[in-house]
Write a protein that holds these residues in place. Structure first.
Motif, PDB file in Angstrom:
ATOM      1  N   GLN A  80       0.904  -1.122   0.056  1.00 53.58           N
ATOM      2  CA  GLN A  80       0.001   0.146  -0.114  1.00 53.58           C
ATOM      3  C   GLN A  80       0.934   1.375   0.048  1.00 53.58           C
ATOM      4  N   PRO A  81       0.319   2.292  -0.752  1.00 54.56           N
ATOM      5  CA  PRO A  81       1.032   3.601  -0.645  1.00 54.56           C
ATOM      6  C   PRO A  81       0.924   4.211   0.875  1.00 54.56           C
ATOM      7  N   ALA A  82       2.315   4.631   1.351  1.00 52.02           N
ATOM      8  CA  ALA A  82       2.451   5.000   2.775  1.00 52.02           C
ATOM      9  C   ALA A  82       1.978   6.408   2.808  1.00 52.02           C
ATOM     10  N   ASP A  83       1.391   6.863   4.031  1.00 52.53           N
ATOM     11  CA  ASP A  83       1.197   8.183   4.391  1.00 52.53           C
ATOM     12  C   ASP A  83       2.266   8.781   5.055  1.00 52.53           C
ATOM     13  N   GLU A  84       2.975   9.772   4.144  1.00 52.12           N
ATOM     14  CA  GLU A  84       4.145  10.457   4.526  1.00 52.12           C
ATOM     15  C   GLU A  84       3.743  11.628   5.193  1.00 52.12           C
ATOM     16  N   GLY A  85       2.709  11.856   5.850  1.00 52.29           N
ATOM     17  CA  GLY A  85       2.443  13.092   6.740  1.00 52.29           C
ATOM     18  C   GLY A  85       1.123  13.845   6.077  1.00 52.29           C
ATOM     19  N   PRO A  93      -2.536   0.564  -5.284  1.00 51.04           N
ATOM     20  CA  PRO A  93      -1.767  -0.383  -4.577  1.00 51.04           C
ATOM     21  C   PRO A  93      -0.727  -1.013  -5.613  1.00 51.04           C
ATOM     22  N   VAL A  94       0.621  -1.219  -5.051  1.00 47.17           N
ATOM     23  CA  VAL A  94       1.549  -1.920  -5.734  1.00 47.17           C
ATOM     24  C   VAL A  94       1.543  -3.371  -5.639  1.00 47.17           C
ATOM     25  N   PRO A  95       1.372  -3.945  -7.011  1.00 51.80           N
ATOM     26  CA  PRO A  95       1.395  -5.616  -6.765  1.00 51.80           C
ATOM     27  C   PRO A  95       2.832  -6.092  -6.807  1.00 51.80           C
ATOM     28  N   GLY A 126       9.775   7.092  -2.804  1.00 49.04           N
ATOM     29  CA  GLY A 126      10.921   6.631  -3.249  1.00 49.04           C
ATOM     30  C   GLY A 126      10.586   5.495  -4.273  1.00 49.04           C
ATOM     31  N   LEU A 127       9.407   4.824  -4.298  1.00 50.18           N
ATOM     32  CA  LEU A 127       9.104   3.825  -4.950  1.00 50.18           C
ATOM     33  C   LEU A 127       7.843   4.240  -5.611  1.00 50.18           C
ATOM     34  N   THR A 128       6.956   4.740  -5.388  1.00 51.33           N
ATOM     35  CA  THR A 128       5.775   5.318  -6.199  1.00 51.33           C
ATOM     36  C   THR A 128       6.031   6.480  -7.355  1.00 51.33           C
TER      37      THR A 128
END
Length: 301
Positions: A80-85, A93-95, A126-128
């Motif tokens: 799942q994409p992170a909540d960065e604030g 979502p990333v499979p 960094g990934l998305t």
């Protein structure tokens, strides 16, 4: 068998994710940055990779000061994409590709790389951001992703030589996977930038482009660039470029560049992007891997 067909290097500047999510790609400030990815979007539509081994660094989203793995590989089914604030990015979502990820993890550990295996984690910009740059606005990502997180936040980060060698080991792992898969390796982060202190805003255009030049061809000079040179020439966050060396190491002896993009500034940061193709994809064999696999098979019976 699975095969690594291309390597991609890409900055993962968080403001590009913001501009993308807010539909600002066409604005005067952001347009030159985004224009450099149009070629790659068309290229990926033609290539249709099955899996991306995406090398990135976590920004205190999945890991914090309680535990800091040097190398961590995601072996889950989805991320799942992170909540960065400011809330999670509005991206799918990333499979994952758990079968290949576990195979790579086993191969790397038997090849004497001490990997941290992660089955559940959230992934941050960094990934998305690289996925958004390459694939645009999509309802679901058209590719499976194996996250490979590298510590370049807290000293000591791994050396360039260790990262290059890890890329070689990833190539050996992929080539030993029996399923027919088109695999790419992406290295993200960088290029030159510093976010704090008297040198905040540092950008070294000449060094950055020299770095991109040395990813092409058969030179292995970048393996031996010391940490202090990254710090001196590219700022405190320029060390992220060692992650590109994992990508380069996975491509074998020599490469050619298919596409290249460099733009400054983007939020006081240098934006770099390159698409590489292996000319000779062979990587050095690992005697430890062969011996350890024989031992592992004996234990399995």
């Amino acid at each position: 068998m699975a095969r690594i067909t291309h390597g991609i290097g890409c900055s993962h500047i968080p403001v590009l994710g913001f501009a993308f999510d807010q539909g600002k790609e066409g604005e005067d400030y952001f347009k030159p940055a985004f224009d450099g990815f149009e070629w790659t979007r068309d290229f990926l539509k033609q290539e249709k990779p099955d899996v991306i081994v995406l090398v990135y660094n976590d920004h205190a989203s999945a890991f914090d000061m309680k535990f800091i793995p040097t190398f961590a590989i995601g072996c889950g089914e989805t991320y799942q994409p992170a909540d960065e604030g400011f809330g999670a990015r509005p991206v799918p979502p990333v499979p994952g590709h758990a079968d290949l990820a576990w195979h790579i993890a086993q191969s790397l550990i038997l090849d004497e790389f001490d990997m941290t295996i992660i089955n559940e984690m959230e992934v941050d910009h960094g990934l998305t951001v690289p996925l958004s740059m390459m694939y645009g606005h999509v309802d679901e990502w058209p590719v499976k992703v194996i996250p490979l997180a590298v510590n370049v936040v807290t000293y000591p980060p791994p050396s360039g030589n260790r990262c290059w060698a890890l890329g070689e080991a990833i190539a050996r792992a992929v080539e030993s996977f029996p399923e027919d898969l088109n695999v790419q390796v992406w290295g993200t982060g960088g290029l030159s930038h510093q976010l704090q202190g008297p040198r905040a805003g540092l950008i070294n255009r000449e060094w950055d482009n020299g770095f991109l030049n040395r990813l092409i061809g058969d030179t292995q000079e970048l393996r031996h660039v010391p940490h202090i040179e990254y710090l001196r020439e590219t700022g405190s966050e320029g060390i992220e470029m060692v992650m590109w060396l994992i990508m380069r190491g996975a491509l074998g002896k020599s490469t050619r560049a298919l596409h290249r993009h460099y733009h400054v500034p983007v939020s006081n940061t240098a934006l770099g992007h390159i698409v590489l193709e292996p000319v000779d994809g062979s990587v050095p064999p690992s005697p430890t891997l062969e011996g350890n696999n024989e031992a592992a098979q004996a234990l399995i019976g």
